[in-house]
Scaffold this motif. Structure first.
Motif, mmCIF file in Angstrom:
data_model
loop_
_atom_site.group_PDB
_atom_site.id
_atom_site.type_symbol
_atom_site.label_atom_id
_atom_site.label_comp_id
_atom_site.label_asym_id
_atom_site.label_seq_id
_atom_site.Cartn_x
_atom_site.Cartn_y
_atom_site.Cartn_z
ATOM 1 N N ILE A 169 -2.498 -1.826 2.742
ATOM 2 C CA ILE A 169 -3.392 -1.399 3.837
ATOM 3 C C ILE A 169 -2.606 -1.345 5.139
ATOM 4 C CG2 ILE A 169 -5.354 -2.096 5.278
ATOM 5 C CD1 ILE A 169 -6.636 -1.414 2.812
ATOM 6 N N LEU A 170 -1.872 -2.428 5.414
ATOM 7 C CA LEU A 170 -1.122 -2.503 6.676
ATOM 8 C C LEU A 170 -0.088 -1.375 6.756
ATOM 9 C CD1 LEU A 170 -0.545 -6.376 6.827
ATOM 10 C CD2 LEU A 170 -2.279 -5.053 7.996
ATOM 11 N N CYS A 171 0.614 -1.174 5.667
ATOM 12 C CA CYS A 171 1.638 -0.109 5.665
ATOM 13 C C CYS A 171 0.991 1.260 5.838
ATOM 14 C CB CYS A 171 2.429 -0.129 4.355
ATOM 15 S SG CYS A 171 3.430 -1.596 4.168
ATOM 16 N N SER A 172 -0.132 1.470 5.176
ATOM 17 C CA SER A 172 -0.797 2.786 5.251
ATOM 18 C C SER A 172 -1.241 3.095 6.666
ATOM 19 C CB SER A 172 -2.016 2.830 4.337
ATOM 20 O OG SER A 172 -1.657 2.566 3.021
ATOM 21 N N VAL A 173 -1.861 2.113 7.304
ATOM 22 C CA VAL A 173 -2.321 2.336 8.678
ATOM 23 C C VAL A 173 -1.126 2.663 9.569
ATOM 24 C CG1 VAL A 173 -3.421 1.279 10.689
ATOM 25 C CG2 VAL A 173 -4.360 0.878 8.424
ATOM 26 N N PHE A 174 -0.045 1.923 9.354
ATOM 27 C CA PHE A 174 1.158 2.148 10.151
ATOM 28 C C PHE A 174 1.673 3.579 9.924
ATOM 29 C CE2 PHE A 174 4.616 0.694 12.667
ATOM 30 C CZ PHE A 174 5.725 1.400 12.220
#
Lengths: 222, 273, 292
Positions: free
Chosen positions: B122-127
């Motif tokens: 999730i964190l990587c995708s948002v980034f």
């Protein structure tokens, strides 16, 4: 007398030839088997006969009438192709009532009798999504035979069935055959297939490679 | 094993599917072109800076004060960016559990590892998705002769209707970069956790509701506010404090991850839609 | 025989559409939001009336005009009011709720293979026609019920005073909004048309999903596609408004009060085009395509 004729039928999907120039005919009062390895085209043949998919070449005649031209679908057909599929939030009986309500050819008693014939409990209120694989398969068989269709297509009907289920299926097929239905089925168990069928077509890479007539004694044993 | 799971998620959930990236790039480009055209009317003598571009995308809207004279209009660009990102991170964790992820989970022998791997995803995708907006804006700014600086011009503040104050900051790096990223990440984690309780479709409806409520109420407890640069305390009296936003986002993230973990350890993995 | 099967198929689909759990969840969520909105409106109305009463009591000469048109059913019901968070949530969720009702059914039946069972019995035309219409009607009704509930509650307390153009700032409709004249001259007809338009947008969102099922396999992408498309159109409308013409082209704008200038031609155009496209695709591909 029901006849099905496939004349030079070819089906291509995404540049793969699934059925290749198949010419074969079937007539009522007999049980036909289709034998072949996975991916040989057995299920596709059933889909073509049922009118679900359109051939790229050739024609399929149901009692002389051409599918996709004179007919959209065979007028009286029951199918069990691949996995049985019903509505998750309804019970088995409710599902069959919904399907039977489309043509309104049979009443609830007939549906209940058919459900009992396949070894399920017609009073069972359990929703379809809670059914085991074997129960789903039995319900699928019930849906295919309940309206006593003239054409019956059963794709791997013995999947997930125990020995009792297979015996019940044999009785149903025999009964339908006596009634004069044209039955086409597939089965990976060759011995069972020989037991069920009067004639067997062998399919390989979408082509009919062989044909055998299973001689049966009066008692129905091979 | 955990890093293998993370790599599996990044490969299957992020690296696949070029159309979504093309779409995001296309959208960023349109927003940049739109801004550049408007800028000619805002300040025909000077060129916009990179900061101005980003301000245009992430500014959100001013505080809404209901009255018969003012009709509510949610900020189209901001809500489009936020909801599209929320949509992109919605489906993968839930779908993976019904598919190949089951095999991964069994092989890893660790539900905790699986869960944390999804959180990292999730964190990587948002980034990545926000990164697309940052990069496309930067490239567009440079190609069109804009200033490569994060300084926000006075004209931009005036265009957005922000009252110019003497101690107005010239750069708002935390508000533009960090806060929207943190807010979206925490909402993404919340969305993922909710998906296991109420299915992804409904959890997306909750996300939509949070964003709309954020537009309406400038309240420090409504997290969407921190993703709107215009509502920062540096620009508006009584506005959102960055520290509060960071704390709230971290709290929401921790609660979502924690609840999700507790729940997932006991979750029955059936083939359901 | 074919007509009989079409009728059977159609009523079966309708029963499935209105009998399924998700339809009622959509109705419940929509109704909760619409009733929350009504409650807030009524709270403000009662407070205002109490204040007015106090004013008239203490200074009757100064407050001879009761200002009745400020609060009327026509500008306080969900389709006529604005400036409330519940309203914006409701209108933004219209496509979501409508799709939730029954739009997903063709995708599920296609994926599971259930559609084979039905198509073999009824034929393609009957199945796809019934599927399209029932998805539309379920989506339409999922929006209709909450809006009517709101209208009923509001009209139980707030009188149906004819809107007055001198109080136009209290009405969510300006001279450049569609139906402006009708709102003041035939407010009830305007109300009915607004209700019909909003529900039709819901119904068409659901019907679009049936058509899109032929192209999109991912269930979430499919169900959220109309909503995301509306968001993109909303932004496109802002661009249009700024660069081309000061008129809104976004359905999310002209389904509610308090929007930018709107045109009945554009609204009507959307309805016709989306209907023709979605219905056309559904019937054309449905009849021609292989059923697996």
């Amino acid at each position: 007398m029901m006849t099905i004729e496939m004349q030079g039928v070819t089906k291509i999907i995404k540049r793969n030839t699934i059925i290749d120039d198949v010419s074969v005919s079937f007539s009522s009062g007999k049980v036909y088997g289709l034998k072949g390895i996975n991916g040989s085209g057995k299920t596709m043949m059933m889909r073509l006969i049922s009118g679900l998919i359109r051939p790229n070449k050739g024609q399929i005649l149901i009692n002389g009438k051409q599918l996709w031209k004179d007919l959209n679908f065979p007028e009286s057909i029951g199918i069990l192709i691949e996995n049985p599929s019903f509505l998750d939030d309804y019970s088995g009986l409710e599902n069959l009532k919904i399907l039977a309500g489309l043509k309104k050819k049979i009443d609830e008693n007939t549906i209940r009798e058919t459900i009992a014939e396949v070894g399920l409990d017609p009073n069972d209120k359990k929703k379809y999504k809670k059914y085991s694989l074997g129960m789903k398969q039995r319900l699928g068989i019930a849906a295919a035979v309940m309206e006593h269709p003239e054409i019956l297509l059963l794709d791997e009907p013995t999947n997930a069935l125990d020995s009792t289920g297979i015996e019940q299926l044999k009785k149903i097929i025999e009964k339908e055959k006596q009634r004069g239905a044209l039955i086409i089925l597939t089965c990976h168990d060759f011995e069972l297939l020989k037991e069920f069928c009067d004639e067997i077509y062998y399919i390989d890479n979408g082509k009919i490679t062989d044909h055998s007539i299973e001689k049966k004694e009066e008692s129905g044993q091979v | 094993m955990f890093f293998k799971m993370v790599w599996y998620d990044l490969k299957n959930g992020l690296l696949k599917g070029k159309w979504k990236y093309l779409f995001f790039m296309g959208l960023s480009l349109i927003i940049c072109i739109d801004f550049r055209l408007r800028w000619n009317l805002i300040d025909s003598l000077n060129v916009p800076s990179y900061g101005d571009f980003l301000m245009y995308i992430f500014s959100g809207m001013k505080e809404y004060i209901p009255s018969p004279m003012t009709q509510f209009r949610y900020p189209e660009i901001w809500i489009l960016v936020m909801l599209l990102t929320a949509y992109q991170i919605l489906y993968y964790p839930y779908r993976d559990l019904s598919g190949m992820g089951k095999q991964v989970l069994i092989n890893s022998k660790s539900r905790i590892g699986w869960w944390f791997s999804k959180c990292v995803w999730i964190l990587c995708s948002v980034f990545v998705f926000f990164g697309i907006f940052w990069m496309v804006s930067l490239l567009f700014c440079l190609v069109t002769g804009g200033k490569c600086s994060l300084e926000i011009s006075i004209r931009m503040y005036q265009y957005l209707g922000i009252t110019i104050m003497p101690d107005m900051p010239s750069e708002l790096n935390i508000q533009i970069f960090l806060l929207p990223l943190l807010v979206m990440s925490s909402l993404g984690l919340m969305q993922m956790t909710l998906s296991f309780f109420i299915k992804p479709f409904y959890s997306f409806a909750v996300t939509i509701t949070i964003f709309v409520v954020s537009c309406y109420y400038m309240n420090p407890w409504v997290i969407g506010n921190y993703a709107m640069v215009q509502r920062s305390s540096l620009l508006v009296r009584g506005g959102m404090e960055a520290v509060h936003g960071i704390c709230l986002a971290l709290l929401l993230s921790a609660v979502s991850v924690g609840i999700g973990l507790l729940f997932f350890r006991r979750y029955d993995i059936l083939d359901r839609e | 025989m074919e007509d009989e099967m079409m009728k059977n198929c159609f009523f079966t689909e309708l029963k499935k559409a209105f009998g399924n759990k998700r339809f009622w969840i959509a109705v419940l969520v929509g109704t909760v939001i619409s009733l929350l909105s009504a409650w807030k409106t009524l709270e403000r109305y009662f407070e205002e009336m109490r204040f007015r009463q106090w004013q008239i009591q203490y200074s009757p000469d100064d407050y001879m005009n009761p200002d009745l048109p400020i609060y009327t059913v026509y500008n306080r019901w969900i389709g006529g009011s604005y400036g409330q968070v519940e309203l914006d949530i409701f209108f933004l969720l219209i496509p979501i709720l409508a799709i939730l009702a029954y739009a997903w059914s063709y995708h599920e039946e296609k994926k599971s293979g259930y559609s084979r069972n039905v198509v073999c019995r009824t034929g393609r035309t009957a199945y796809f026609f019934s599927k399209y219409i029932s998805a539309f009607l379920a989506g339409f009704t999922a929006i209709l019920i909450p809006m009517v509930c709101n209208l009923m509650l509001i009209s139980a307390f707030i009188p149906a005073v004819a809107p007055d153009v001198y109080y136009d700032i209290y009405n969510g409709i300006m001279t450049d909004n569609m139906g402006f004249q009708m709102f003041y001259e035939m407010p009830f007809l305007f109300l009915i048309l607004r209700l019909t338009l909003d529900c039709t947008v819901g119904g068409l969102s659901a019907a679009c999903v049936v058509a899109l099922t032929f192209f999109i396999r991912n269930k979430f992408a499919l169900m959220l596609a109309p909503f995301l498309a509306l968001l993109v159109i909303q932004y496109a409308s802002a661009l249009w408004y700024y660069y081309v013409s000061e008129i809104s082209i976004s359905p999310l704008e002209f389904i509610k009060a308090g929007s930018r200038s709107s045109s009945a031609w554009i609204a009507g155009g959307y309805v016709i085009v989306i209907f023709l496209l979605s219905f056309g695709i559904t019937m054309w591909k449905g009849v021609r395509d292989d059923v697996f």
